[in-house]
Design a protein around this motif. Structure first.
Motif, PDB file in Angstrom:
ATOM      1  N   PHE A 182       1.036  -1.322   0.048  1.00  0.00           N
ATOM      2  CA  PHE A 182       0.097   0.045  -0.006  1.00  0.00           C
ATOM      3  C   PHE A 182       0.768   1.304  -0.021  1.00  0.00           C
ATOM      4  CE2 PHE A 182      -4.326   1.683   2.012  1.00  0.00           C
ATOM      5  CZ  PHE A 182      -4.215   2.696   0.979  1.00  0.00           C
ATOM      6  N   ARG A 183       1.905   1.263   0.845  1.00  0.00           N
ATOM      7  CA  ARG A 183       2.777   2.451   1.098  1.00  0.00           C
ATOM      8  C   ARG A 183       3.409   2.787  -0.416  1.00  0.00           C
ATOM      9  NH1 ARG A 183       4.490   5.240   5.591  1.00  0.00           N
ATOM     10  NH2 ARG A 183       6.070   6.632   5.189  1.00  0.00           N
ATOM     11  N   SER A 184       4.118   1.770  -0.967  1.00  0.00           N
ATOM     12  CA  SER A 184       4.881   1.924  -2.093  1.00  0.00           C
ATOM     13  C   SER A 184       4.124   2.164  -3.190  1.00  0.00           C
ATOM     14  CB  SER A 184       5.744   0.489  -2.617  1.00  0.00           C
ATOM     15  OG  SER A 184       4.863  -0.560  -2.683  1.00  0.00           O
ATOM     16  N   SER A 185       2.609   1.668  -3.422  1.00  0.00           N
ATOM     17  CA  SER A 185       1.784   2.199  -4.417  1.00  0.00           C
ATOM     18  C   SER A 185       1.214   3.554  -4.167  1.00  0.00           C
ATOM     19  CB  SER A 185       0.481   1.097  -4.300  1.00  0.00           C
ATOM     20  OG  SER A 185       0.870   0.047  -4.537  1.00  0.00           O
ATOM     21  N   LEU A 186       1.037   4.041  -2.859  1.00  0.00           N
ATOM     22  CA  LEU A 186       0.675   5.383  -2.537  1.00  0.00           C
ATOM     23  C   LEU A 186       1.895   6.109  -3.068  1.00  0.00           C
ATOM     24  CD1 LEU A 186      -1.009   7.419  -1.100  1.00  0.00           C
ATOM     25  CD2 LEU A 186       0.149   6.904   1.096  1.00  0.00           C
ATOM     26  N   GLU A 187       3.094   5.918  -2.729  1.00  0.00           N
ATOM     27  CA  GLU A 187       4.166   6.858  -3.084  1.00  0.00           C
ATOM     28  C   GLU A 187       4.025   7.028  -4.685  1.00  0.00           C
ATOM     29  OE1 GLU A 187       7.592   5.024  -1.426  1.00  0.00           O
ATOM     30  OE2 GLU A 187       7.461   5.827   0.630  1.00  0.00           O
ATOM     31  N   LEU A 236       1.415   9.395  -5.526  1.00  0.00           N
ATOM     32  CA  LEU A 236       1.878  10.648  -5.194  1.00  0.00           C
ATOM     33  C   LEU A 236       2.591  11.157  -6.444  1.00  0.00           C
ATOM     34  CD1 LEU A 236       2.245  10.366  -1.424  1.00  0.00           C
ATOM     35  CD2 LEU A 236       0.429  11.382  -2.836  1.00  0.00           C
ATOM     36  N   GLU A 237       3.601  10.446  -6.688  1.00  0.00           N
ATOM     37  CA  GLU A 237       4.543  11.022  -7.893  1.00  0.00           C
ATOM     38  C   GLU A 237       3.842  11.409  -9.021  1.00  0.00           C
ATOM     39  OE1 GLU A 237       7.630   8.104  -8.451  1.00  0.00           O
ATOM     40  OE2 GLU A 237       8.506   8.284  -6.576  1.00  0.00           O
ATOM     41  N   ARG A 238       2.730  10.384  -9.338  1.00  0.00           N
ATOM     42  CA  ARG A 238       1.896  10.876 -10.511  1.00  0.00           C
ATOM     43  C   ARG A 238       0.928  12.029 -10.317  1.00  0.00           C
ATOM     44  NH1 ARG A 238       0.790   6.906 -14.484  1.00  0.00           N
ATOM     45  NH2 ARG A 238       0.068   8.559 -15.467  1.00  0.00           N
ATOM     46  N   MET A 239       0.421  11.881  -9.275  1.00  0.00           N
ATOM     47  CA  MET A 239      -0.664  13.246  -8.877  1.00  0.00           C
ATOM     48  C   MET A 239      -0.100  14.396  -8.652  1.00  0.00           C
ATOM     49  SD  MET A 239      -3.438  11.535  -9.707  1.00  0.00           S
ATOM     50  CE  MET A 239      -4.873  13.003  -9.041  1.00  0.00           C
ATOM     51  N   LEU A 240       1.404  14.351  -8.025  1.00  0.00           N
ATOM     52  CA  LEU A 240       1.831  15.873  -7.770  1.00  0.00           C
ATOM     53  C   LEU A 240       3.040  15.995  -8.815  1.00  0.00           C
ATOM     54  CD1 LEU A 240       1.708  14.923  -3.934  1.00  0.00           C
ATOM     55  CD2 LEU A 240       0.117  16.468  -5.266  1.00  0.00           C
ATOM     56  N   PRO A 241       2.930  16.415  -9.903  1.00  0.00           N
ATOM     57  CA  PRO A 241       4.118  16.508 -11.002  1.00  0.00           C
ATOM     58  C   PRO A 241       4.719  17.751 -10.669  1.00  0.00           C
ATOM     59  CG  PRO A 241       2.082  16.579 -11.995  1.00  0.00           C
ATOM     60  CD  PRO A 241       1.641  16.326 -10.737  1.00  0.00           C
ATOM     61  N   ALA A 242       3.776  18.870 -10.143  1.00  0.00           N
ATOM     62  CA  ALA A 242       4.313  20.264 -10.109  1.00  0.00           C
ATOM     63  C   ALA A 242       5.104  20.701  -9.011  1.00  0.00           C
ATOM     64  CB  ALA A 242       2.993  21.157 -10.032  1.00  0.00           C
ATOM     65  N   LEU A 257      -3.777  11.502 -14.942  1.00  0.00           N
ATOM     66  CA  LEU A 257      -4.340  10.423 -14.092  1.00  0.00           C
ATOM     67  C   LEU A 257      -3.392   9.194 -14.200  1.00  0.00           C
ATOM     68  CD1 LEU A 257      -7.864  11.449 -15.310  1.00  0.00           C
ATOM     69  CD2 LEU A 257      -7.011  12.026 -13.296  1.00  0.00           C
ATOM     70  N   PRO A 258      -3.477   8.530 -13.025  1.00  0.00           N
ATOM     71  CA  PRO A 258      -2.904   7.006 -13.167  1.00  0.00           C
ATOM     72  C   PRO A 258      -3.828   6.130 -13.463  1.00  0.00           C
ATOM     73  CG  PRO A 258      -3.163   7.608 -10.689  1.00  0.00           C
ATOM     74  CD  PRO A 258      -3.644   8.912 -11.771  1.00  0.00           C
ATOM     75  N   LEU A 259      -4.209   5.955 -14.599  1.00  0.00           N
ATOM     76  CA  LEU A 259      -5.057   4.904 -15.233  1.00  0.00           C
ATOM     77  C   LEU A 259      -4.617   3.473 -15.122  1.00  0.00           C
ATOM     78  CD1 LEU A 259      -5.664   6.386 -18.939  1.00  0.00           C
ATOM     79  CD2 LEU A 259      -7.053   6.990 -16.927  1.00  0.00           C
ATOM     80  N   THR A 260      -5.643   2.883 -14.735  1.00  0.00           N
ATOM     81  CA  THR A 260      -5.567   1.263 -14.432  1.00  0.00           C
ATOM     82  C   THR A 260      -6.240   0.532 -15.621  1.00  0.00           C
ATOM     83  OG1 THR A 260      -7.595   1.262 -13.228  1.00  0.00           O
ATOM     84  CG2 THR A 260      -5.546   1.552 -12.157  1.00  0.00           C
ATOM     85  N   SER A 261      -6.962   1.327 -16.540  1.00  0.00           N
ATOM     86  CA  SER A 261      -7.732   0.614 -17.990  1.00  0.00           C
ATOM     87  C   SER A 261      -6.959   1.333 -18.946  1.00  0.00           C
ATOM     88  CB  SER A 261      -9.129   0.735 -17.709  1.00  0.00           C
ATOM     89  OG  SER A 261      -9.408   2.253 -17.793  1.00  0.00           O
TER      90      SER A 261
END
Length: 838
Positions: A498-503, A506-512, A577-581
């Protein structure tokens, strides 16, 4: 009765008095399991009870509540609702969470018509009529007693809240009656609330009291078809159901972890009873020869397990009650997860629930004692009176095929879907895997120990020979290690995944480089178009992306879905967006695209390419689901769309969040200083770097899992108690062996080395089996329990270094326990120990 008591005293009370430490550890294990279950349930039920009471008190005498999204609906709907023939009284309201100026907190403020409230919500009016008249003042607000205490305000003081980026000062006109509303609440006149909170002409709630004789369910269905899109009709009880639906997966997970701890305690009772009854086999056989029947022996031995369960259950219930009070006072009703962050909850005690958990403790203890008691009762007395019968008695416990069947059933159940949205089958699968691992241990231990090479040193050779000769006794200690270690291993794997997936998320959702928002929490903070232009024109800013957050009510029984209108590129949505599809290629006649989170897709049955009607802009329009993306932040579901399309549909140009890319060569500190200069009138807007937001998110993650860590540590401690009990019981049973070894010249130190070798081998085997079992359980937790509970997908991440350290720690603990237990057993006189071999 007088004839039975000596038997009871000999079979039950005597062993408990003779070895109180073993009984105390078993009692403590049951007590910890019961205490964790009671504490978690009491905290959860207290929070839900308080949430439901708050919804009921706020609705007052209303039969139905018309609810809108955060943006609300036009106030012209109020007279149309009030004039319906089934409605006796209606009260328009504006219900918002308003950020406090100068502090990262929110206050729920409800604006309603005080005159209408007398008919619908009379309990929310002040006791003095003069105070009600003061409420019509444009700046007046009434506070609930808990809000006034929390804010440290009294009548006549100023309360500063934030609207947009400005500070709005309100005057505390008085306090609500003590029993009116127990949570933190502010009450204003509806017109004043609309003006001061920048919601002119908007409502998001109307409370309806129906005329006597009106069928509430029928009228509710008719009214739902009459209302605009995105507005839902619900009962006051539905508000509590929404809170329960949002948190029930989290609550179930905590209660299941508590039951796993109780299961571990039951296994400790099992292992201690097996070894104790082996040590007492000659005493039990002698009682059989003296006329005690098998049923009588079985019943008395089960009473021994029940007595341990009763004492543990009583202690656990008391400890759980005290723990629940402490947690509510220290952590709060949300247990660190943020679901009920601002809820003030008193402890709600349910005697029936306490009795249920106490009964579970007794039941688990009796179940733990049943198998060894059954085997002891059916063993022929003549065979039991012979020396060396211990391993032969255990050999008759045929568990191989039961273990294989249990593991196979667990693996099959792990493929089952959720039941009513909950991973019930997944938890049963974990229980069956753990049970199967325990049942397989005798045969696996016999196979593995039988292939050990014999060392050259005498003490080590004796240790290996002992293990080879008694593999099923060793299997009990191995199983205790497997149970405790597998739980910790599985949790480490799940949390690490969970933590590694969250990290990564966050890298994808916080690019700025920088992120700007008008307030950390709340529904009335925003940046105007003029402020957005000033932000974008700040020196050192290369690019700015603006995001608007709103809510959509898609179902009355579910919390609102979050709508995110931002810079999503239709041609390349995966850039943001981190797409899963796979992305959906829009066809010429398809409606506009939206991208839904995994949570929203599961809740509402959405899939890629499917068309869905969404009430964006107050009208139902069709949209195409162009992709599904991973979102760990919004647990009620989220829908993303392009902001230009959102503005076209709604005309809303306000924003809640800004992402800023700093020009090359510009210093972050200089840009932040320039931004503050560009927004001198902004009250409490926040500027954060990517690292700040990442650290904040990970701290929230750790806080959420703090209670999970505590429950798992408790389960592991119970398992380690089991290891200590099993080693201690085996050491006591081998006093004669130690005495013979001392007679033939083996020193205490060499016997200690022998026991250390046995402990290391047993613990090593237990660690291998525990790591394998924990890996399987971790897969179920990561890909089944988590997916069905929270609807998030995760990538598997195995923390090899912590797992290796944990295994070494368990082996070291087993060695120390084995040596310590042996020294205690060798403390008796050598001759006396040998004399016991009669």
């Amino acid at each position: 009765m007088s004839d039975r008591f000596p038997v009871f005293q000999a079979l039950v009370l005597g062993p408990l008095r003779e070895h109180p430490g073993r009984a105390a550890l078993a009692v403590l294990a049951i007590a910890l399991g019961v205490a964790l279950g009671v504490a978690v349930h009491l905290v959860n039920s207290s929070a839900l009870n308080e949430f439901e009471l708050a919804a009921r008190h706020l609705a007052g005498e209303a039969d139905l509540v018309v609810r809108g999204p955060r943006a609300g609906f036009d106030q012209s709907w109020y007279p149309r609702l009030a004039r319906l023939p089934q409605v006796e009284a209606a009260n328009p309201a504006l219900d918002l969470e308003v950020p406090l100026s100068g502090r990262p907190e929110i206050l729920r403020i409800v604006g309603f018509d005080p005159l209408r409230a007398a008919q619908v919500q009379p309990s929310l009016l002040p006791e003095r009529s003069s105070m009600t008249l003061e409420l019509f003042d444009a700046d007046a607000i009434l506070l609930s007693p808990s809000a006034a205490e929390w804010l440290e305000l009294k009548p006549g003081d100023r309360l500063e809240v934030q609207v947009g980026t400005r500070t709005v000062a309100l005057s505390v006109a008085g306090l609500l009656p003590q029993a009116a509303y127990r949570q933190r609440l502010g009450v204003m006149d509806i017109a004043a609330a609309q003006w001061r909170l920048a919601q002119s002409g908007r409502l998001n709630r109307v409370d309806l009291r129906l005329k006597p004789g009106t069928d509430v369910a029928t009228f509710r269905r008719e009214l739902q078809g009459f209302l605009p899109a995105g507005v839902q009709v619900m009962t006051p009880e539905d508000e509590g159901v929404r809170g329960a639906n949002l948190t029930r997966a989290y609550r179930l997970n905590l209660e299941m972890l508590a039951l796993i701890a109780l299961f571990t305690g039951a296994f400790l009772v099992f292992s201690s009873q097996v070894l104790a009854l082996l040590r007492r086999r000659t005493q039990l056989a002698l009682l059989r020869t003296l006329g005690v029947t098998r049923p009588a022996l079985l019943n008395r031995l089960l009473v021994e397990g029940a007595l341990i369960g009763v004492i543990g259950a009583v202690l656990g219930t008391l400890l759980g009650y005290a723990l629940a009070r402490y947690v509510l006072a220290l952590v709060g009703a949300d247990l660190g997860a943020g679901y009920f962050r601002n809820l003030v909850a008193g402890l709600a005690v349910e005697p029936g629930t306490l009795a249920s958990y106490a009964a579970l403790g007794v039941l688990f203890a009796v179940l733990g004692a049943f198998a060894p008691a059954w085997e002891a009762a059916r063993r022929p007395p003549a065979r039991a009176l012979r020396a060396g019968d211990e391993e032969e008695g255990l050999r008759k416990m045929r568990t191989l095929w039961w273990g294989i069947a249990s593991i196979a059933a667990g693996l099959l159940l792990s493929l089952a879907p959720a039941i009513d949205g909950l991973p019930v089958a997944g938890y049963v699968a974990i229980g069956l895997l753990l049970l199967g691992a325990v049942l397989l241990m005798p045969r696996l231990a016999e196979y593995c120990l039988g292939r050990l090479p014999v060392p050259g040193r005498v003490p080590l050779a004796i240790a290996v020979a002992q293990l080879k000769a008694t593999p099923r006794q060793a299997a009990i200690s191995v199983a205790a290690i497997v149970i405790s270690l597998s739980l910790m291993v599985s949790m480490l794997i799940m949390v690490s995944s969970f933590r590694s997936s969250l990290e990564s998320w966050l890298e994808r959702m916080l690019p700025a480089d920088l992120y700007l928002r008008p307030a950390r929490f709340g529904e009335t903070a925003f940046f105007t178009p003029e402020e957005q232009a000033r932000i974008a024109a700040t020196p050192g800013i290369e690019r700015a992306a603006f995001i608007r957050t709103q809510t959509l009510l898609l179902a009355a029984e579910r919390p609102p879905v979050i709508l995110l209108a931002g810079p999503v590129d239709v041609a390349n949505p995966g850039k943001v967006l981190p797409l899963t599809s796979r992305p959906y290629a829009l066809r010429p006649n398809d409606p506009p695209p939206v991208w839904v989170s995994e949570v929203a897709a599961d809740f509402y049955g959405l899939s890629v390419g499917k068309q869905v009607a969404l009430p964006i802009g107050g009208a139902p329009r069709s949209y195409t689901v162009a992709g599904i993306w991973r979102d760990y932040a919004r647990q009620s579901g989220a829908i993303a769309m392009n902001r230009e399309l959102y503005i076209e549909m709604t005309g809303d140009r306000l924003v809640n969040d800004v992402a800023l890319w700093v020009a090359r060569g510009a210093a972050l500190a200089d840009v932040q200083r320039e931004l503050r200069g560009r927004l001198p009138d902004a009250a409490g807007f926040e500027i954060a770097t990517t690292r700040d937001l990442r650290d904040l998110s990970l701290r929230a993650f750790d806080r959420t899992f703090a209670i999970t860590y505590a429950l798992e540590i408790a389960a592991v401690l119970i398992g380690l108690f089991g290891v200590s009990v099993s080693f201690g019981a085996q050491a006591l049973a081998r006093r004669r062996e130690f005495g013979v070894l001392r007679h033939v010249g083996v020193s205490r130190r060499e016997i200690g080395a022998m026991l250390a070798c046995e402990g290391a081998v047993v613990a090593g085997l237990g660690c291998v089996m525990g790591l394998a079992t924990g890996w399987l359980v971790g897969l179920i937790l990561t890909h089944v329990i988590n997916r069905q509970s929270f609807h998030w997908s995760m990538e598997l991440d195995v923390p090899w270094l912590p797992l290796a350290g944990l295994a070494l720690l368990v082996i070291a603990a087993a060695i120390v326990t084995a040596v310590w237990s042996g020294r205690a057993a060798m403390s008796a006189e050598v001759v006396r120990a040998v004399r016991e071999d009669w």
